[in-house]
Design an enzyme around this catalytic site. Structure first.
Site, short mmCIF file in Angstrom:
data_model
loop_
_atom_site.label_atom_id
_atom_site.label_comp_id
_atom_site.label_asym_id
_atom_site.label_seq_id
_atom_site.Cartn_x
_atom_site.Cartn_y
_atom_site.Cartn_z
N LYS A 119 0.83 -1.20 0.00
CA LYS A 119 0.00 0.00 0.00
C LYS A 119 0.87 1.25 0.00
CE LYS A 119 -2.01 1.71 3.68
NZ LYS A 119 -2.89 1.94 4.84
N ASP A 137 -6.45 0.95 0.68
CA ASP A 137 -6.60 1.29 2.08
C ASP A 137 -7.99 0.86 2.54
OD1 ASP A 137 -8.37 3.16 1.04
OD2 ASP A 137 -7.55 4.84 2.20
#
Length: 207
Positions: A119, A137
């Site tokens: 991420k 996310d």
């Protein structure tokens, strides 16, 4: 029936023309650090801390030489500040020793850094280097399931499903738009379906 991801993205692009990374940064290193710090806290709070942090430790070399106590004191308002201090010291040393003090512009090297996962790496690649990537996310994962793009909960599987649904050139900005929508309209506790610009395409309106 899942929503058409491209059509939804077109609508969200009109609804949120200013959608962008909400972390303040002026270099790939600053974005890398800010993204690592954003775990378990808000971008707003990170942006309150990073001006002092970057004024005192402008780059990997300076941060690698920082005293742990100094970093912890600056990061204390963020929570988990000891673990975040460890990550910043580790990644700074790794950048100095392994990459001549430069943030690498590829996924494999980025995820080799302490405290950096896919991420964070995709945030840095997409926003500092212009390399398209899917950033999964909590908002992107939640909205992707709500819109029927995926049934997966594992971020890597969600990432792969979204990559298959959206053209590569849209990946980074589409994630920004989903994050904006998740924060401003389709919230976890009480989604504002009556005000949602993509409500007619959402299979879970009102749920």
């Amino acid at each position: 029936m899942p929503a058409n991801a491209v059509i939804v993205d077109d609508i969200l692009a009109q609804a949120y023309p200013d959608a962008r990374c909400e972390l303040d940064f002026s270099s790939p290193f600053e974005l890398l650090v800010a993204t690592v710090l954003s775990a378990q806290t808000t971008d707003v709070r990170v942006n309150q801390v990073t001006p002092e942090l970057f004024a005192r430790f402008a780059g990997p070399k300076e941060m690698a030489a920082a005293k742990r106590s100094e970093l912890e004191e600056i990061l204390r308002p963020l929570g988990f500040f000891r673990a975040k201090t460890t990550s910043l010291l580790g990644l700074s040393v790794a950048l100095v020793e392994g990459f001549a003090g430069e943030v690498p512009a590829n996924l494999a090297d980025l995820v080799s850094l302490p405290g950096v996962g896919r991420k964070t790496a995709n945030v840095v690649l997409g926003n500092a280097f212009g390399v398209p990537g899917i950033t999964v996310d909590t908002h992107v994962g939640r909205l992707s399931r709500r819109l029927g793009y995926t049934a997966e909960t594992d971020p890597l599987k969600v990432e792969r499903d979204l990559m298959a649904l959206l053209p590569e050139e849209r990946w980074t900005d589409a994630c920004h738009r989903l994050i904006f929508h998740g924060r401003r309209c389709c919230t976890a506790r009480r989604p504002a379906c009556e005000a949602c610009p993509v409500a007619q395409l959402c299979p879970r309106v009102g749920v």
